[in-house]
Design an enzyme around this catalytic site. Structure first.
Site, PDB file in Angstrom:
ATOM      1  N   ARG A  11       0.821  -1.213   0.000  1.00 43.19           N
ATOM      2  CA  ARG A  11       0.000   0.000   0.000  1.00 43.19           C
ATOM      3  C   ARG A  11       0.856   1.265   0.000  1.00 43.19           C
ATOM      4  O   ARG A  11       0.619   2.193  -0.769  1.00 43.19           O
ATOM      5  CB  ARG A  11      -0.933  -0.015   1.218  1.00 43.19           C
ATOM      6  CG  ARG A  11      -2.016  -1.071   1.155  1.00 43.19           C
ATOM      7  CD  ARG A  11      -2.835  -1.116   2.435  1.00 43.19           C
ATOM      8  NE  ARG A  11      -2.019  -1.532   3.579  1.00 43.19           N
ATOM      9  CZ  ARG A  11      -1.770  -2.792   3.907  1.00 43.19           C
ATOM     10  NH1 ARG A  11      -2.272  -3.775   3.175  1.00 43.19           N
ATOM     11  NH2 ARG A  11      -1.027  -3.102   4.954  1.00 43.19           N
ATOM     12  N   ASP A  33      10.719  -5.633  -4.726  1.00 37.79           N
ATOM     13  CA  ASP A  33       9.732  -6.418  -3.992  1.00 37.79           C
ATOM     14  C   ASP A  33      10.380  -7.712  -3.531  1.00 37.79           C
ATOM     15  O   ASP A  33      11.483  -8.064  -3.953  1.00 37.79           O
ATOM     16  CB  ASP A  33       8.507  -6.706  -4.853  1.00 37.79           C
ATOM     17  CG  ASP A  33       7.225  -6.744  -4.042  1.00 37.79           C
ATOM     18  OD1 ASP A  33       7.313  -6.986  -2.815  1.00 37.79           O
ATOM     19  OD2 ASP A  33       6.145  -6.539  -4.617  1.00 37.79           O
ATOM     20  N   GLY A  96      11.270   4.675   6.493  1.00 33.04           N
ATOM     21  CA  GLY A  96      10.050   4.856   7.268  1.00 33.04           C
ATOM     22  C   GLY A  96       9.590   3.587   7.937  1.00 33.04           C
ATOM     23  O   GLY A  96       8.502   3.542   8.523  1.00 33.04           O
ATOM     24  N   THR A  98       9.162   0.781  10.720  1.00 30.41           N
ATOM     25  CA  THR A  98       9.104   0.824  12.183  1.00 30.41           C
ATOM     26  C   THR A  98       9.271  -0.583  12.743  1.00 30.41           C
ATOM     27  O   THR A  98       9.266  -1.567  12.013  1.00 30.41           O
ATOM     28  CB  THR A  98       7.781   1.430  12.672  1.00 30.41           C
ATOM     29  OG1 THR A  98       6.681   0.638  12.194  1.00 30.41           O
ATOM     30  CG2 THR A  98       7.624   2.861  12.179  1.00 30.41           C
ATOM     31  N   ALA A 120      12.783   8.046  10.197  1.00 30.82           N
ATOM     32  CA  ALA A 120      11.713   8.620  11.008  1.00 30.82           C
ATOM     33  C   ALA A 120      10.559   7.638  11.115  1.00 30.82           C
ATOM     34  O   ALA A 120      10.321   6.842  10.208  1.00 30.82           O
ATOM     35  CB  ALA A 120      11.229   9.932  10.400  1.00 30.82           C
ATOM     36  N   SER A 121       9.850   7.696  12.227  1.00 29.24           N
ATOM     37  CA  SER A 121       8.686   6.828  12.413  1.00 29.24           C
ATOM     38  C   SER A 121       7.479   7.342  11.656  1.00 29.24           C
ATOM     39  O   SER A 121       6.535   6.592  11.407  1.00 29.24           O
ATOM     40  CB  SER A 121       8.349   6.712  13.897  1.00 29.24           C
ATOM     41  OG  SER A 121       8.062   7.990  14.451  1.00 29.24           O
ATOM     42  N   PHE A 123       6.492  10.374   8.419  1.00 26.87           N
ATOM     43  CA  PHE A 123       6.976  11.401   7.499  1.00 26.87           C
ATOM     44  C   PHE A 123       5.944  12.490   7.218  1.00 26.87           C
ATOM     45  O   PHE A 123       6.184  13.376   6.409  1.00 26.87           O
ATOM     46  CB  PHE A 123       7.443  10.750   6.191  1.00 26.87           C
ATOM     47  CG  PHE A 123       8.809  10.150   6.305  1.00 26.87           C
ATOM     48  CD1 PHE A 123       9.924  10.818   5.835  1.00 26.87           C
ATOM     49  CD2 PHE A 123       8.995   8.916   6.921  1.00 26.87           C
ATOM     50  CE1 PHE A 123      11.195  10.282   5.964  1.00 26.87           C
ATOM     51  CE2 PHE A 123      10.255   8.365   7.059  1.00 26.87           C
ATOM     52  CZ  PHE A 123      11.362   9.051   6.577  1.00 26.87           C
ATOM     53  N   HIS A 153      -4.688   1.877  13.958  1.00 26.74           N
ATOM     54  CA  HIS A 153      -4.210   1.597  12.606  1.00 26.74           C
ATOM     55  C   HIS A 153      -5.005   0.444  11.993  1.00 26.74           C
ATOM     56  O   HIS A 153      -5.740  -0.251  12.685  1.00 26.74           O
ATOM     57  CB  HIS A 153      -2.714   1.245  12.608  1.00 26.74           C
ATOM     58  CG  HIS A 153      -1.819   2.436  12.766  1.00 26.74           C
ATOM     59  ND1 HIS A 153      -1.518   2.973  13.999  1.00 26.74           N
ATOM     60  CD2 HIS A 153      -1.170   3.209  11.851  1.00 26.74           C
ATOM     61  CE1 HIS A 153      -0.712   4.015  13.839  1.00 26.74           C
ATOM     62  NE2 HIS A 153      -0.491   4.178  12.544  1.00 26.74           N
ATOM     63  N   LYS A 157      -1.373  -3.893  10.158  1.00 23.76           N
ATOM     64  CA  LYS A 157      -0.153  -3.403  10.813  1.00 23.76           C
ATOM     65  C   LYS A 157       0.338  -4.441  11.806  1.00 23.76           C
ATOM     66  O   LYS A 157      -0.428  -4.943  12.633  1.00 23.76           O
ATOM     67  CB  LYS A 157      -0.408  -2.066  11.506  1.00 23.76           C
ATOM     68  CG  LYS A 157       0.867  -1.422  12.054  1.00 23.76           C
ATOM     69  CD  LYS A 157       0.629   0.004  12.471  1.00 23.76           C
ATOM     70  CE  LYS A 157       1.890   0.649  13.050  1.00 23.76           C
ATOM     71  NZ  LYS A 157       3.016   0.662  12.092  1.00 23.76           N
ATOM     72  N   GLY A 163       5.196   3.041  15.682  1.00 26.37           N
ATOM     73  CA  GLY A 163       6.432   3.799  15.835  1.00 26.37           C
ATOM     74  C   GLY A 163       6.169   5.262  16.140  1.00 26.37           C
ATOM     75  O   GLY A 163       6.899   5.894  16.914  1.00 26.37           O
TER      76      GLY A 163
END
Length: 265
Positions: A11, A33, A96, A98, A120-121, A123, A153, A157, A163
């Site tokens: 996604r 991938d 990105g 986590t 970063a957890s 963006f 979420h 997930k 994160g």
């Protein structure tokens, strides 16, 4: 700027591909991938009905050899493998992913001595401005307020708390002069006794297609303050990732986060 996308059939990967293709200043140079993925060999723009000339691949070194940057929102083990390849090809990284443990984070720090990394957890520009609001609020609600972080979420997930929620906790704990590992409480069940006022509580919700909701509650006597950020689309994350790419253009090495990218330090 030639950009490769990891997790290209996921996604977030698809949103990143679409965002790169819509930006005339950058070029999609690769789409990675996992080995065995059914999309391997297909055009990376097929899901948009576009022909990009970039085929989905599981050959990490070949993809990174022709890329200046890799944007990686995958899983810890995959990201670490991509980092090793990026060091071989002198490719900069926007991470990105986590769910890293301390040892894995140490490997990212070590890699940043040789190449530029934004890690970063979250963006989203909105989330990162929210972090500054939380820092300010925590200093002013340090006494007499209980702090709880609630996040929600989508059902797919795999890590909890998110994160972003953990980063929020770290920001708040830092503003209070504490370490998160010393004051975090993750969910509650049974007879827990009275709440320790020095703790920061976390609650995680998983369901449906929720992109990402985060609320920090400062609960006092007679009032409560809620600071909430809700993501309606992954587009904000993808746009932030491209801002990170542009930031790295001026940095050959070093470890940065979105606070650096946005000038919020």
């Amino acid at each position: 700027m030639k950009i490769a996308i990891a997790g290209a059939s996921g996604r977030m990967g698809r949103m990143l591909i679409e965002t790169v293709l819509n930006d005339p200043e950058v070029k999609l140079s690769g789409a990675l991938d996992r080995t065995g993925a059914p999309q391997l060999g297909q055009d990376a723009g097929a899901f948009l009905g576009k022909q990009t000339g970039v085929l989905m691949s599981d050959d990490i070194d070949a993809v990174l050899a022709q890329s200046d940057y890799l944007i990686d929102f995958t899983r810890p083990d995959g990201t670490l493998a991509h980092i090793e390849a990026a060091l071989r090809t002198n490719t900069k990284l926007v991470i990105g992913t986590t769910g890293f443990d301390d040892a894995q984070k140490a490997r990212i720090r070590a890699a940043s001595e040789k190449t530029g990394i934004v890690f970063a957890s979250n963006f989203s520009v909105g989330v990162n401005v929210t972090m500054k609001l939380l820092e300010f609020a925590a200093r002013h609600f340090s006494q007499g307020y209980d702090i709880e972080i609630i996040e929600a979420h989508h059902r797919h997930k795999v890590d909890a708390p998110s994160g972003t929620a953990l980063t929020m906790g770290e920001v708040i704990a830092g503003a209070l002069g504490r370490k998160l590992e010393d004051c975090a409480v993750y969910a509650r069940e049974g007879v827990t006794g009275e709440r320790d006022p020095s703790t920061i509580g976390f609650s995680a919700i998983r369901g449906g297609d929720i992109v990402g909701d985060h609320t920090v509650l400062f609960a006092g006597i007679g009032e409560r303050i809620e600071i909430t950020h809700k993501s309606a689309s992954r587009l904000s994350y993808a746009q932030g990732a491209l801002r990170a790419v542009r930031f790295l253009e001026g940095h050959s090495n070093g470890l940065f986060d979105m606070q650096d990218v946005l000038g919020l330090r």
